[in-house]
Each structure stands twice: as structure tokens, then as C-alpha cells.
Design a protein around this motif. Structure first.
Motif, short mmCIF file in Angstrom:
data_model
loop_
_atom_site.label_atom_id
_atom_site.label_comp_id
_atom_site.label_asym_id
_atom_site.label_seq_id
_atom_site.Cartn_x
_atom_site.Cartn_y
_atom_site.Cartn_z
N GLN A 40 0.91 -1.05 -0.14
CA GLN A 40 -0.06 -0.02 -0.04
C GLN A 40 0.74 1.40 0.02
N PHE A 41 1.87 1.18 -0.73
CA PHE A 41 2.65 2.42 -0.90
C PHE A 41 2.09 3.36 -2.04
N ASP A 42 2.38 4.74 -2.02
CA ASP A 42 1.57 5.56 -2.89
C ASP A 42 2.58 5.57 -4.08
N LYS A 43 1.95 5.18 -5.43
CA LYS A 43 2.75 5.26 -6.53
C LYS A 43 3.72 6.62 -6.86
N ASP A 44 3.04 7.55 -6.80
CA ASP A 44 3.37 8.80 -7.07
C ASP A 44 4.61 9.36 -6.25
N GLU A 45 4.32 8.76 -4.84
CA GLU A 45 5.53 9.29 -4.06
C GLU A 45 6.85 8.51 -4.15
N LEU A 46 6.33 7.12 -4.75
CA LEU A 46 7.66 6.36 -4.80
C LEU A 46 8.22 6.68 -6.11
N ARG A 47 7.52 6.94 -7.20
CA ARG A 47 8.28 7.74 -8.43
C ARG A 47 9.01 8.79 -8.04
N SER A 48 8.38 9.59 -7.25
CA SER A 48 9.12 10.79 -6.97
C SER A 48 10.41 10.64 -6.22
N ILE A 49 10.32 9.39 -5.34
CA ILE A 49 11.69 9.05 -4.51
C ILE A 49 12.48 8.44 -5.55
N TYR A 154 18.58 -8.81 -2.36
CA TYR A 154 18.67 -7.48 -2.40
C TYR A 154 17.46 -6.93 -2.81
N GLN A 155 16.47 -7.40 -3.67
CA GLN A 155 15.32 -6.82 -4.00
C GLN A 155 14.36 -7.13 -2.79
N LYS A 156 14.73 -8.19 -1.90
CA LYS A 156 13.94 -8.44 -0.69
C LYS A 156 14.43 -7.23 0.33
N GLU A 157 15.59 -7.03 0.59
CA GLU A 157 16.12 -5.88 1.35
C GLU A 157 15.77 -4.56 0.93
N LEU A 158 15.56 -4.33 -0.32
CA LEU A 158 15.10 -3.19 -0.92
C LEU A 158 13.59 -2.77 -0.13
N ILE A 159 12.83 -4.01 -0.47
CA ILE A 159 11.32 -4.05 0.12
C ILE A 159 11.66 -3.80 1.79
N GLU A 160 12.32 -4.44 2.18
CA GLU A 160 12.47 -4.23 4.01
C GLU A 160 13.08 -2.89 4.11
N PHE A 161 13.99 -2.21 3.27
CA PHE A 161 14.42 -0.95 3.55
C PHE A 161 13.17 0.30 3.66
N ASN A 168 9.59 3.70 10.73
CA ASN A 168 10.46 4.62 11.79
C ASN A 168 10.56 6.00 11.22
N ALA A 169 9.61 6.36 10.22
CA ALA A 169 9.54 7.75 9.69
C ALA A 169 11.07 8.36 9.38
N LEU A 170 11.85 7.37 8.84
CA LEU A 170 13.14 8.02 8.23
C LEU A 170 13.11 8.26 6.75
N PRO A 171 13.82 9.45 6.54
CA PRO A 171 13.52 9.88 5.10
C PRO A 171 14.41 8.81 4.24
N PRO A 172 13.99 7.91 3.41
CA PRO A 172 14.86 7.05 2.65
C PRO A 172 16.05 7.70 1.83
#
Length: 334
Positions: A40-49, A154-161, A168-172
Motif C-alpha cells: 500500500q505505498f503511494d505510487k506517485d510518492e515512490l516515483r518521486s523518490i 537485495y530486492q527483498k532487502e529493498l522492500i524491507e528498507f 520509523n519515519a526515516l527519510p529514505p
């Protein structure tokens, strides 16, 4: 650029070998779709990141370019001298003195000796002085979306990241770590951060980047969750015959057979070791010979943090030296 035009251009970019925004690659959009559907991540937010990090497009393989020879692992005597130094011991004592209440609490709660926690922090980041400078999101994306042999890991770790950052409200985009994606004082990978890191300073957030107290508690919790045996021994040198040395492994060796089992096979096991105690044997390569050690359960638990036997034994020896200088009673038994 409209997305449908961008996706049309992706195949043409496949062999460009250029550094481009991550959103120029179909694999990134597939991943964003997955994170939206499953977490349930926002697609637009992820694209921006992801637009703010870069990937390297594939290059045509050059058949005339010779493969780089694999580097030879450091021998045990050279490996340990990287970490067991007077400077690192002195810094370990200073870190122990400055963080004594947290270390005492961790030892009391998890029964992991203080000096082991200090030694791990010394090896991992030199007590927070070298946490890594690689942008973690970009590091994991490049490893996950490229041709790395462990891309699934690493794809699993990217998901976990991304989950860790959200929880934890950390800026990725601001988080940095090692070249392989390990982070903070304790150099936890993303999955370890999510499952083993704890709020040990009671500020209602888990912060391994800035809180040595959280790092102390998290390391102790990590070992506890990997079945640390309270204040048990770690390892001792042992001399093996040529035929016995076949049981000493260069890789991680989990204790499975009892001291009585090995005594029945003719091994000279010290009399103070209970017949029921499970043991294993490791060998460490020197320049011209092998060094053999008898290892106990807690040594195996140390290898859950890093699977290299050299790492685990370095942690044991460094912890002993730090404790000796810290002038605590009842020095660690090897």
C-alpha cells in the motif's frame, strides 16, 4: 516525459551503459507497482523518490575484456590485525565508559556480556566513526535491479528498507550505509533492522543511526533472538592430528556433537568441559599453515552476525582485550 513514451524508449536504452534516473527503467516501475499492491505505498510518492536516484543501464559485454581474478582472502593473522589494535581497544574502553548504564542494562536483560557488544561495535563501525557513506536506497536498488548474483536477496532487502523507513519515519533518500546496504552503528541490513532493532533509549523511535543506546540494545537483542547461551564460552585453541583436522571447517561450523562424542573419537578435550556440551572445530588459514580452534555454541551465534569465522574470533579476542583494559573482574573465558 509521459510514462508510455518513457517505457517505449527503455529497450533502446538497454545497452547504453549510462547512469540514468531509476525511473527510466521498466524494472523500477514494476517494483513500484509491487510495493503499491502488496504494501500500500503511494505510487506517485515512490516515483518521486526513485526519480532522485540513478541506475546504470546494461552495457554490451566485451568478450575481449579479461575477467578480474578473484582476490585471495586475507590470512587469519592479517585479518585480525585490522581490528585488534591499540587504538581500537582504547576507543572501546572510552565507548564502554561513556555508555556504561546502557551496556549494563543490555547485559542484565539479555545476558550478553558488555564487552562482546562493545567489540561488535568496534569491528562494525569503529564505535560509530565509520557508518558508511553510500546512499542506501540507491545502493540497494542497483544491487536489486542489476545483474548481481544475489539480486533476489537485495530486492527483498529493498522492500524491507522501504518498510523500515516508513515504520520509523526515516527519510529514505537521506539514509547512508555500507556498499552492501548495512546501516547505522550496528551495521544492520534492512531486514535485521526491522526484526531485531529495538528502542532501548525509550524515546519511542528506533534509531541506529544516531543512538548508540539503541544500537547496544539491538545487538544484544539480535544475539538473544539467535539463542545466545547465557555467559557461555566461545572458543579455545586446540591441536588436532592430521586425521582429526578433517573435522575442522573453514566455513561456519555449527556445534552438533557432544564432548563425549569427540572424546570417544580420540580427541583430547579439556577435562573442564562437560560431556554433554556440544562442540565444533574450525580452521583458520595462516600464510603457511592452519590454526585450529575448538568452538562452543556462542561462537556459532557470533557467526550469525557475520558468517566469517575470522570475524567471530576477532570479536572474541577484541572483547577480551577491551575488558582487560577496562579493568573489570572475571575476564572473558575464551
Amino acid at each position: 516525459m509521459p510514462l508510455f513514451i518513457l517505457l517505449f524508449l527503455l529497450p533502446a536504452m538497454a545497452f547504453a551503459g549510462k547512469t540514468l534516473p531509476a525511473t527510466n527503467f521498466q524494472v523500477t516501475h514494476n517494483f513500484i507497482e509491487k510495493m503499491s499492491n502488496e504494501h500500500q505505498f503511494d505510487k506517485d510518492e515512490l516515483r518521486s523518490i526513485f526519480a532522485k536516484i540513478t541506475l546504470v543501464s546494461a552495457e554490451k559485454p566485451n568478450k575481449t575484456t579479461p575477467k578480474k581474478p578473484k582476490s585471495k582472502p586475507l590470512s587469519w593473522d592479517k585479518y585480525r590485525t585490522l581490528f585488534i589494535t591499540n587504538t581500537r581497544i582504547d576507543r572501546g574502553v572510552k565507548f564502554w565508559q561513556e555508555n556504561l548504564p546502557a551496556l549494563q542494562r543490555a547485559e542484565k536483560k539479555f545476558n550478553v556480556p558488555q564487552e562482546i557488544i562493545v567489540a561488535i561495535l568496534g569491528i562494525e563501525t569503529n564505535y560509530g566513526n565509520n557508518k558508511g557513506t553510500h546512499p542506501t536506497l540507491e545502493t540497494l536498488a542497483r544491487l536489486a535491479f542489476g545483474k548481481h548474483r544475489r539480486w533476489k536477496f537485495y530486492q527483498k532487502e529493498l522492500i524491507e528498507f522501504l518498510l523500515m523507513s516508513r515504520e520509523n519515519a526515516l527519510p529514505p533518500l537521506s539514509l547512508k550505509g555500507s556498499y552492501a546496504g548495512a546501516m547505522g552503528y550496528a551495521q544492520f541490513i534492512s531486514s535485521s533492522y526491522r526484526y531485531y532493532a529495538i528502542d532501548f533509549d525509550f524515546d519511542k523511535k528506533i534509531d541506529l543511526f544516531n543512538s548508540p543506546t539503541d544500537a547496544i540494545g539491538s545487538i544484544a537483542n539480535y544475539f538473544d533472538k539467535h539463542q545466545w547461551h547465557d555467559f557461555g564460552p566461545y572458543a579455545r585453541p586446540i591441536t588436532l592430528t592430521n586425521s582429526q583436522s578433517m573435522y575442522a571447517k573453514s566455513s561456519t561450523n555449527k556445534p552438533k556433537n557432544s564432548a563425549q562424542y569427540w572424546r570417544n573419537k580420540g580427541f583430547k578435550i579439556d577435562n573442564d568441559i562437560n560431556n554433554k556440551t556440544k562442540l565444533a572445530f574450525i580452521k583458520l588459514t595462516q600464510d603457511d599453515h592452519f590454526e585450529t580452534w575448538l568452538t562452543f555454541w556462542n561462537f556459532y551465534v557470533l557467526t550469525r552476525y557475520n558468517h566469517d569465522n575470522r570475524y567471530a574470533l576477532t570479536a572474541v579476542l577484541l572483547s577480551s582485550r577491551i575488558k582487560q583494559q577496562f579493568n573489570q573482574p572475571n575476564s572473558t573465558i575464551l
